[in-house]
Design an enzyme around this catalytic site. Structure first.
Site, PDB file in Angstrom:
ATOM      1  CG  HIS A 169      -2.202   0.922   0.918  1.00 45.15           C
ATOM      2  ND1 HIS A 169      -2.190   1.849   0.185  1.00 45.15           N
ATOM      3  CD2 HIS A 169      -3.408   0.722   1.432  1.00 45.15           C
ATOM      4  CE1 HIS A 169      -3.552   2.314  -0.052  1.00 45.15           C
ATOM      5  NE2 HIS A 169      -4.240   1.597   0.868  1.00 45.15           N
ATOM      6  CG  ASP A 404     -12.124  -9.187 -21.363  1.00 42.90           C
ATOM      7  OD1 ASP A 404     -11.366 -10.044 -21.317  1.00 42.90           O
ATOM      8  OD2 ASP A 404     -12.959  -8.913 -22.035  1.00 42.90           O
TER       9      ASP A 404
HETATM   10  C1  LIG Z   1     -14.512  11.735  -2.319  1.00 41.18           C
HETATM   11  C2  LIG Z   1     -15.218  10.657  -3.374  1.00 41.18           C
HETATM   12  C3  LIG Z   1     -15.376   9.347  -2.450  1.00 41.18           C
HETATM   13  C4  LIG Z   1     -16.752  11.159  -3.178  1.00 41.18           C
HETATM   14  O1  LIG Z   1     -17.639  10.699  -4.254  1.00 41.18           O
HETATM   15  P1  LIG Z   1     -19.025  10.976  -4.987  1.00 41.18           P
HETATM   16  O2  LIG Z   1     -19.274  10.084  -5.924  1.00 41.18           O
HETATM   17  O3  LIG Z   1     -19.723  11.118  -3.931  1.00 41.18           O
HETATM   18  O4  LIG Z   1     -18.499  12.468  -5.427  1.00 41.18           O
HETATM   19  P2  LIG Z   1     -17.817  13.081  -6.750  1.00 41.18           P
HETATM   20  O5  LIG Z   1     -17.882  14.537  -6.590  1.00 41.18           O
HETATM   21  O6  LIG Z   1     -16.689  12.442  -6.984  1.00 41.18           O
HETATM   22  O7  LIG Z   1     -18.756  12.838  -7.873  1.00 41.18           O
HETATM   23  C5  LIG Z   1     -20.226  13.029  -7.854  1.00 41.18           C
HETATM   24  C6  LIG Z   1     -20.929  12.749  -9.288  1.00 41.18           C
HETATM   25  O8  LIG Z   1     -20.061  13.174 -10.463  1.00 41.18           O
HETATM   26  C7  LIG Z   1     -19.757  12.201 -11.256  1.00 41.18           C
HETATM   27  N1  LIG Z   1     -18.504  11.805 -11.509  1.00 41.18           N
HETATM   28  C8  LIG Z   1     -17.399  12.802 -11.062  1.00 41.18           C
HETATM   29  N2  LIG Z   1     -16.276  12.360 -11.578  1.00 41.18           N
HETATM   30  C9  LIG Z   1     -16.583  11.191 -12.107  1.00 41.18           C
HETATM   31  C10 LIG Z   1     -15.549  10.166 -12.807  1.00 41.18           C
HETATM   32  N3  LIG Z   1     -14.417  10.335 -13.001  1.00 41.18           N
HETATM   33  N4  LIG Z   1     -16.289   9.268 -13.336  1.00 41.18           N
HETATM   34  C11 LIG Z   1     -17.583   9.065 -13.379  1.00 41.18           C
HETATM   35  N5  LIG Z   1     -18.408   9.921 -12.613  1.00 41.18           N
HETATM   36  C12 LIG Z   1     -17.907  10.956 -12.197  1.00 41.18           C
HETATM   37  C13 LIG Z   1     -20.614  11.033 -10.949  1.00 41.18           C
HETATM   38  O9  LIG Z   1     -21.869  11.120 -11.760  1.00 41.18           O
HETATM   39  C14 LIG Z   1     -21.038  11.361  -9.456  1.00 41.18           C
HETATM   40  O10 LIG Z   1     -22.318  10.918  -9.288  1.00 41.18           O
HETATM   41  P3  LIG Z   1     -23.092   9.601  -9.309  1.00 41.18           P
HETATM   42  O11 LIG Z   1     -22.158   8.523  -8.912  1.00 41.18           O
HETATM   43  O12 LIG Z   1     -24.260   9.650  -8.386  1.00 41.18           O
HETATM   44  O13 LIG Z   1     -23.532   9.182 -10.831  1.00 41.18           O
HETATM   45  C15 LIG Z   1     -14.612  10.583  -4.692  1.00 41.18           C
HETATM   46  O14 LIG Z   1     -14.500  11.883  -5.396  1.00 41.18           O
HETATM   47  C16 LIG Z   1     -13.475   9.847  -4.703  1.00 41.18           C
HETATM   48  O15 LIG Z   1     -12.249  10.671  -4.488  1.00 41.18           O
HETATM   49  N6  LIG Z   1     -13.423   8.700  -4.894  1.00 41.18           N
HETATM   50  C17 LIG Z   1     -12.000   7.885  -5.141  1.00 41.18           C
HETATM   51  C18 LIG Z   1     -11.791   7.323  -3.665  1.00 41.18           C
HETATM   52  C19 LIG Z   1     -10.511   6.178  -3.827  1.00 41.18           C
HETATM   53  O16 LIG Z   1      -9.785   6.383  -4.772  1.00 41.18           O
HETATM   54  N7  LIG Z   1     -10.641   5.246  -3.149  1.00 41.18           N
HETATM   55  C20 LIG Z   1      -9.724   4.168  -3.151  1.00 41.18           C
HETATM   56  C21 LIG Z   1      -8.597   4.323  -1.978  1.00 41.18           C
HETATM   57  S1  LIG Z   1      -7.545   3.315  -2.288  1.00 41.18           S
HETATM   58  C22 LIG Z   1      -8.070   1.771  -1.575  1.00 41.18           C
HETATM   59  O17 LIG Z   1      -9.028   1.857  -0.968  1.00 41.18           O
HETATM   60  C23 LIG Z   1      -7.020   0.544  -1.898  1.00 41.18           C
HETATM   61  C24 LIG Z   1      -7.436   0.095  -3.260  1.00 41.18           C
HETATM   62  O18 LIG Z   1      -8.710   0.266  -3.770  1.00 41.18           O
HETATM   63  O19 LIG Z   1      -6.876  -0.722  -3.556  1.00 41.18           O
END
Ligand SMILES: CC(C)(COP(=O)(O)OP(=O)(O)OC[C@H]1O[C@@H](n2cnc3c(N)ncnc32)[C@H](O)[C@@H]1OP(=O)(O)O)[C@@H](O)C(=O)NCCC(=O)NCCSC(=O)CC(=O)O
Length: 464
Positions: A169, A404
């Site tokens: 990690h 895939d």
């Molecule tokens: C902070 C968040 C969780 C908040 O997510 P949210 O979906 O609530 O909010 P958001 O502002 O990003 O997006 C809001 C809306 O914008 C759209 N949207 C925005 N950006 C998008 C993108 N790149 N692709 C697709 N849709 C997107 C979507 O329609 C979504 O609504 P809707 O969804 O309703 O259509 C996210 O932004 C984020 O940072 N996610 C990544 C977290 C991450 O990397 N986790 C893994 C950690 S490592 C780990 O854990 C280990 C491992 O995985 O190996």
């Protein structure tokens, strides 16, 4: 008598980066210092994922076609992802650990065969957590050196195969780890076509000077680890988190239609951040708190945030390494248990997400001590019922069901390492319907109670 269910290791290969490719302009570096984003995760157990592919492949096509293709394309992929073939070290004269690749380094790829029930392991029925452990490789980690990734491909004759990845990690976050898997798939599918490029979306971006650290987070995090067990402790050993006994895995799905309906049940409020993510987290949190009959007055929810697009200036989406921080919500348990539990949860999550606008790294200096504190709490409660605090890992954005290699989409993708961390994994859904899959690990009676709450809520919703 039936033979016992087991996994037999057939071979452990050392796959080195291909040297057949012309060096691209942005060649992968042989040495890469960790940034504060990486150092934060130094002691955390590796992230493990299992991908199950259903194919009617016989042993001969597995050994004569599938394995050679996977090995060849892995070698090509490592050419672009050189640091993954190297090792993590913490040299005596260095204030922080470094990833070093030297010629001859490579990735360990275990080839195995299993007579376990493929459909049970890759299904949604409750599964004992330990069942899938033999399908995952271990990372070799010593005080001085740590492998970065290890891979295992296991054949289930005539049913399919699994691909397991164990990733350090402190080197990869979810986004980089899944970009590596997507790159491997792409090059596997392109074999024979003469094209070994990854394209702009997948080519890793290695420049670490773009990561600015005005708050001195690197020194803060490095000092936490240096002094964790006595002064000047440069050990690279990672925490061994114990498994609570009697744990099972469960998988649940919120379809796109469920999410849309859930949205409609919420009051229109411009202060709410209503997304599939916030709905999924809140719904799961409410079900868990009800199922576990949480008595603590307050309960906590934590999640990771991808900082790439949120830093000022923003980092490229293909930035290699960790670029995540954390946010959390701490609320009265009673609020989650009430009639308006879902919107109560969403309000708290919204507040946490909206706080990102004030600076994604605000208060990041306390994260390492929070992680150490959380670990101490886990040790105390190891054999007890888990607390109502939840943390979410993974992301539906990673589109893991699109990974895939040319033999079809996965039948199942599981983040198996949540059995030790207690996190809840969210991903896109295998049905490709825009829904979300939720993977969690609980004791059997807890899981039954959770499943009952989860389906009760959905049945009510679907009847509207
Ligand atoms: C902070 C968040 C969780 C908040 O997510 P949210 O979906 O609530 O909010 P958001 O502002 O990003 O997006 C809001 C809306 O914008 C759209 N949207 C925005 N950006 C998008 C993108 N790149 N692709 C697709 N849709 C997107 C979507 O329609 C979504 O609504 P809707 O969804 O309703 O259509 C996210 O932004 C984020 O940072 N996610 C990544 C977290 C991450 O990397 N986790 C893994 C950690 S490592 C780990 O854990 C280990 C491992 O995985 O190996």
């Amino acid at each position: 008598m039936e033979p016992p269910r087991s996994v037999n290791v057939v071979d452990v290969c050392h796959v080195v980066p291909s040297t057949d490719l012309p060096d691209s302009a942005a060649a992968a570096p042989k040495s890469l210092p960790l940034t504060f984003f990486d150092i934060l995760w130094l002691r955390l157990p590796p992230v493990q994922r299992l991908f199950f592919y259903e194919t009617s492949s016989s042993k001969s096509s597995f050994y004569n076609s599938i394995i050679p293709k996977l090995k060849h394309s892995l070698s090509l992929t490592l050419h672009h992802y050189l640091p993954l073939a190297g090792n993590l070290t913490w040299p005596k004269d260095c204030p922080k650990p470094v990833i070093r690749y030297v010629d001859g380094d490579g990735v360990s790829l275990t080839i195995a065969e299993s007579n376990m029930d493929f459909y049970h392991l890759s299904g949604d029925d409750f599964r004992e957590v330990k069942e899938c452990h033999p399908l995952l490789p271990e990372l070799t980690v010593s005080q001085e050196r740590a492998q970065v990734i290890a891979l295992q491909v296991t054949l289930f004759p005539n049913d399919g195969f699994s691909v397991g990845i164990t990733a350090h990690h402190a080197v990869l976050d979810g986004k980089t780890s899944m970009s590596f898997m997507k790159s491997w798939c792409r090059l596997c599918k392109q074999l024979g076509g003469g094209d070994s490029t990854l394209g702009p979306g997948l080519t890793p971006f290695y420049d670490r000077d773009v990561v600015k650290d005005p708050a001195g987070l690197e020194a803060i995090y490095a000092n936490e680890w240096l002094n964790e067990k006595g002064p000047n402790n440069r050990s690279l050993m990672i925490w061994e988190l114990n498994l609570r006994p009697g744990l099972v895995r469960g998988t649940f799905e919120l379809t796109r239609e469920d999410a849309e309906k859930l949205k409609k049940t919420l009051l229109q409020d411009s202060l709410l951040h209503v997304s599939t993510f916030s709905l999924t987290c809140s719904y799961t949190w409410v079900c868990l708190v009800k199922a576990l009959r949480i008595r603590e007055k307050k309960t906590h929810l934590g999640f990771n945030v991808d900082c790439r697009s949120r830093l000022k200036p923003a980092l490229p989406e293909n930035y290699f390494g960790n670029c995540i921080t954390g946010r959390g919500a701490f609320v009265e348990t009673e609020g989650l248990l009430g009639e308006e539990g879902l919107s109560f949860g969403i309000k708290a999550i919204s507040k946490a997400i909206k706080s990102l606008d004030d600076g994604v790294l605000n208060r990041a200096e306390i994260l390492a001590s929070i992680i150490i504190g959380a670990k101490a709490k886990t040790e105390v409660t190891e054999t007890e019922t888990r607390s109502g605090s939840v943390s979410f890992a993974g992301s539906p954005r990673f589109e893991v069901y699109g990974i895939d290699f040319g033999w079809g989409r996965p039948r199942k993708v599981e983040m198996t390492s949540v059995d030790r961390t207690g996190a809840i994994c969210i991903s896109d859904s295998r049905n490709g319907n825009g829904g979300v899959e939720i993977g969690l690990v609980l004791k059997l009676h807890e899981m039954e109670a959770f499943a009952s709450e989860f389906s009760k809520g959905l049945a009510k919703l679907r009847s509207i």
